[in-house]
Design a protein around this motif. Structure first.
Motif, mmCIF file in Angstrom:
data_model
loop_
_atom_site.group_PDB
_atom_site.id
_atom_site.type_symbol
_atom_site.label_atom_id
_atom_site.label_comp_id
_atom_site.label_asym_id
_atom_site.label_seq_id
_atom_site.Cartn_x
_atom_site.Cartn_y
_atom_site.Cartn_z
ATOM 1 N N MET A 1 0.832 -1.185 0.000
ATOM 2 C CA MET A 1 0.000 0.000 0.000
ATOM 3 C C MET A 1 0.875 1.247 0.000
ATOM 4 O O MET A 1 1.888 1.297 0.691
ATOM 5 C CB MET A 1 -0.888 0.027 1.238
ATOM 6 N N ALA A 2 0.460 2.230 -0.727
ATOM 7 C CA ALA A 2 1.197 3.491 -0.789
ATOM 8 C C ALA A 2 0.807 4.389 0.373
ATOM 9 O O ALA A 2 -0.145 4.129 1.092
ATOM 10 C CB ALA A 2 0.901 4.185 -2.115
ATOM 11 N N LEU A 3 1.557 5.442 0.531
ATOM 12 C CA LEU A 3 1.300 6.385 1.616
ATOM 13 C C LEU A 3 -0.032 7.092 1.430
ATOM 14 O O LEU A 3 -0.454 7.391 0.332
ATOM 15 C CB LEU A 3 2.413 7.421 1.674
ATOM 16 N N ALA A 4 -0.666 7.373 2.542
ATOM 17 C CA ALA A 4 -1.886 8.168 2.566
ATOM 18 C C ALA A 4 -1.545 9.475 3.262
ATOM 19 O O ALA A 4 -0.436 9.661 3.756
ATOM 20 C CB ALA A 4 -2.981 7.425 3.315
ATOM 21 N N GLU A 5 -2.498 10.388 3.309
ATOM 22 C CA GLU A 5 -2.272 11.650 4.006
ATOM 23 C C GLU A 5 -1.842 11.409 5.447
ATOM 24 O O GLU A 5 -0.996 12.094 5.967
ATOM 25 C CB GLU A 5 -3.540 12.511 3.973
ATOM 26 N N ASN A 6 -2.425 10.413 6.081
ATOM 27 C CA ASN A 6 -2.089 10.106 7.465
ATOM 28 C C ASN A 6 -1.666 8.634 7.559
ATOM 29 O O ASN A 6 -2.511 7.745 7.608
ATOM 30 C CB ASN A 6 -3.286 10.379 8.380
ATOM 31 N N PRO A 7 -0.345 8.352 7.597
ATOM 32 C CA PRO A 7 0.135 6.968 7.622
ATOM 33 C C PRO A 7 -0.382 6.162 8.822
ATOM 34 O O PRO A 7 -0.563 4.954 8.728
ATOM 35 C CB PRO A 7 1.654 7.114 7.690
ATOM 36 N N GLU A 8 -0.648 6.820 9.944
ATOM 37 C CA GLU A 8 -1.185 6.122 11.111
ATOM 38 C C GLU A 8 -2.579 5.571 10.823
ATOM 39 O O GLU A 8 -2.931 4.492 11.298
ATOM 40 C CB GLU A 8 -1.224 7.054 12.319
ATOM 41 N N HIS A 9 -3.351 6.304 10.051
ATOM 42 C CA HIS A 9 -4.685 5.835 9.682
ATOM 43 C C HIS A 9 -4.589 4.607 8.777
ATOM 44 O O HIS A 9 -5.397 3.682 8.889
ATOM 45 C CB HIS A 9 -5.488 6.941 9.008
ATOM 46 N N LEU A 10 -3.605 4.599 7.893
ATOM 47 C CA LEU A 10 -3.404 3.452 7.014
ATOM 48 C C LEU A 10 -3.054 2.207 7.834
ATOM 49 O O LEU A 10 -3.587 1.127 7.600
ATOM 50 C CB LEU A 10 -2.303 3.761 6.000
ATOM 51 N N LEU A 11 -2.208 2.365 8.822
ATOM 52 C CA LEU A 11 -1.856 1.255 9.719
ATOM 53 C C LEU A 11 -3.077 0.782 10.506
ATOM 54 O O LEU A 11 -3.279 -0.425 10.693
ATOM 55 C CB LEU A 11 -0.748 1.667 10.685
ATOM 56 N N GLN A 12 -3.875 1.711 10.971
ATOM 57 C CA GLN A 12 -5.100 1.364 11.709
ATOM 58 C C GLN A 12 -6.007 0.508 10.842
ATOM 59 O O GLN A 12 -6.562 -0.486 11.305
ATOM 60 C CB GLN A 12 -5.815 2.630 12.158
ATOM 61 N N LEU A 13 -6.157 0.883 9.570
ATOM 62 C CA LEU A 13 -7.002 0.130 8.648
ATOM 63 C C LEU A 13 -6.430 -1.272 8.432
ATOM 64 O O LEU A 13 -7.157 -2.263 8.464
ATOM 65 C CB LEU A 13 -7.131 0.870 7.322
ATOM 66 N N GLN A 14 -5.121 -1.358 8.229
ATOM 67 C CA GLN A 14 -4.480 -2.656 7.993
ATOM 68 C C GLN A 14 -4.640 -3.587 9.191
ATOM 69 O O GLN A 14 -4.845 -4.781 9.034
ATOM 70 C CB GLN A 14 -2.984 -2.472 7.710
ATOM 71 N N ARG A 15 -4.536 -3.055 10.375
ATOM 72 C CA ARG A 15 -4.565 -3.878 11.589
ATOM 73 C C ARG A 15 -5.967 -4.310 12.005
ATOM 74 O O ARG A 15 -6.131 -5.411 12.522
ATOM 75 C CB ARG A 15 -3.911 -3.129 12.738
ATOM 76 N N GLY A 16 -6.957 -3.440 11.808
ATOM 77 C CA GLY A 16 -8.279 -3.760 12.348
ATOM 78 C C GLY A 16 -9.436 -3.706 11.377
ATOM 79 O O GLY A 16 -10.582 -3.874 11.783
ATOM 80 N N ASN A 17 -9.169 -3.440 10.085
ATOM 81 C CA ASN A 17 -10.231 -3.349 9.080
ATOM 82 C C ASN A 17 -11.282 -2.313 9.472
ATOM 83 O O ASN A 17 -12.451 -2.428 9.151
ATOM 84 C CB ASN A 17 -10.877 -4.721 8.855
ATOM 85 N N GLU A 18 -10.831 -1.300 10.210
ATOM 86 C CA GLU A 18 -11.720 -0.231 10.676
ATOM 87 C C GLU A 18 -10.923 1.057 10.732
ATOM 88 O O GLU A 18 -9.786 1.072 11.179
ATOM 89 C CB GLU A 18 -12.257 -0.590 12.064
ATOM 90 N N CYS A 19 -11.539 2.119 10.252
ATOM 91 C CA CYS A 19 -10.873 3.420 10.294
ATOM 92 C C CYS A 19 -11.918 4.517 10.051
ATOM 93 O O CYS A 19 -11.964 5.140 9.002
ATOM 94 C CB CYS A 19 -9.756 3.481 9.259
ATOM 95 N N ARG A 20 -12.769 4.729 11.051
ATOM 96 C CA ARG A 20 -13.809 5.750 10.933
ATOM 97 C C ARG A 20 -13.191 7.139 10.895
ATOM 98 O O ARG A 20 -12.301 7.445 11.686
ATOM 99 C CB ARG A 20 -14.768 5.670 12.120
ATOM 100 N N HIS A 21 -13.684 7.953 9.980
ATOM 101 C CA HIS A 21 -13.266 9.349 9.825
ATOM 102 C C HIS A 21 -11.759 9.491 9.581
ATOM 103 O O HIS A 21 -11.167 10.515 9.917
ATOM 104 C CB HIS A 21 -13.707 10.194 11.034
ATOM 105 N N CYS A 22 -11.151 8.477 9.009
ATOM 106 C CA CYS A 22 -9.712 8.509 8.715
ATOM 107 C C CYS A 22 -9.418 9.336 7.476
ATOM 108 O O CYS A 22 -10.272 9.519 6.615
ATOM 109 C CB CYS A 22 -9.198 7.088 8.468
ATOM 110 N N ASP A 23 -8.179 9.784 7.381
ATOM 111 C CA ASP A 23 -7.717 10.494 6.197
ATOM 112 C C ASP A 23 -6.833 9.559 5.383
ATOM 113 O O ASP A 23 -5.659 9.356 5.700
ATOM 114 C CB ASP A 23 -6.946 11.757 6.587
ATOM 115 N N LEU A 24 -7.425 8.973 4.360
ATOM 116 C CA LEU A 24 -6.716 8.076 3.452
ATOM 117 C C LEU A 24 -6.649 8.693 2.061
ATOM 118 O O LEU A 24 -6.590 7.994 1.051
ATOM 119 C CB LEU A 24 -7.418 6.714 3.419
#
Length: 141
Positions: A1-24
């Motif tokens: 996966m490439a970088l998103a505006e917020n890399p922490e949000h990308l990690l959150q999505l990868q780890r838990g298949n959940e990322c409400r109101h994230c910036d991807l």
């Protein structure tokens, strides 16, 4: 996966298949398996989700403006009140998707399967039909 505006949000999505109101915004998620993902209110502007598996994902009020969803599987996905304006949904599957209040303004819907409303046959008088504000209408000259 490439970088998103917020890399922490990308990690959150990868780890838990959940990322409400994230910036991807702008993330390259080509071919990703997001089946059942919770992405309520997420920003996926200009993201690439080509061939992604979004079966039963929750994208309520998500911002997918100008996103690429070529060949994406959105079977039974909740897209209610999502912004898909200028998105490319070429050959996407929207069977049983909830598109209540979804904005398809200037979206590419060529080859999409599963939308309840399909354009009527072309006539000389009314050759172009577009989705705007979730409704099919004739394109005015």
């Amino acid at each position: 996966m490439a970088l998103a505006e917020n890399p922490e949000h990308l990690l959150q999505l990868q780890r838990g298949n959940e990322c409400r109101h994230c910036d991807l915004t702008g993330a390259d998620l080509t071919g990703i398996d997001l089946q059942g993902a919770d992405l309520i209110g997420a920003s996926l502007r200009n993201a690439v989700l080509d061939e992604a598996n979004l079966v039963r994902a929750n994208l309520t009020a998500a911002d997918l403006q100008s996103a690429s969803l070529v060949g994406a599987n959105l079977f039974s996905t909740n897209l209610s009140y999502a912004n898909l304006s200028s998105a490319n949904l070429y050959n996407a599957i929207l069977v049983s998707a909830d598109v209540t209040g979804t904005d398809f303004t200037e979206a590419n819907l060529v080859g999409v399967t599963g939308l309840e409303t399909q354009p009527p046959p072309r006539t000389e008088e009314h050759e172009e039909w577009i989705f705007e504000n979730g409704e099919l209408r004739r394109k005015t000259q």
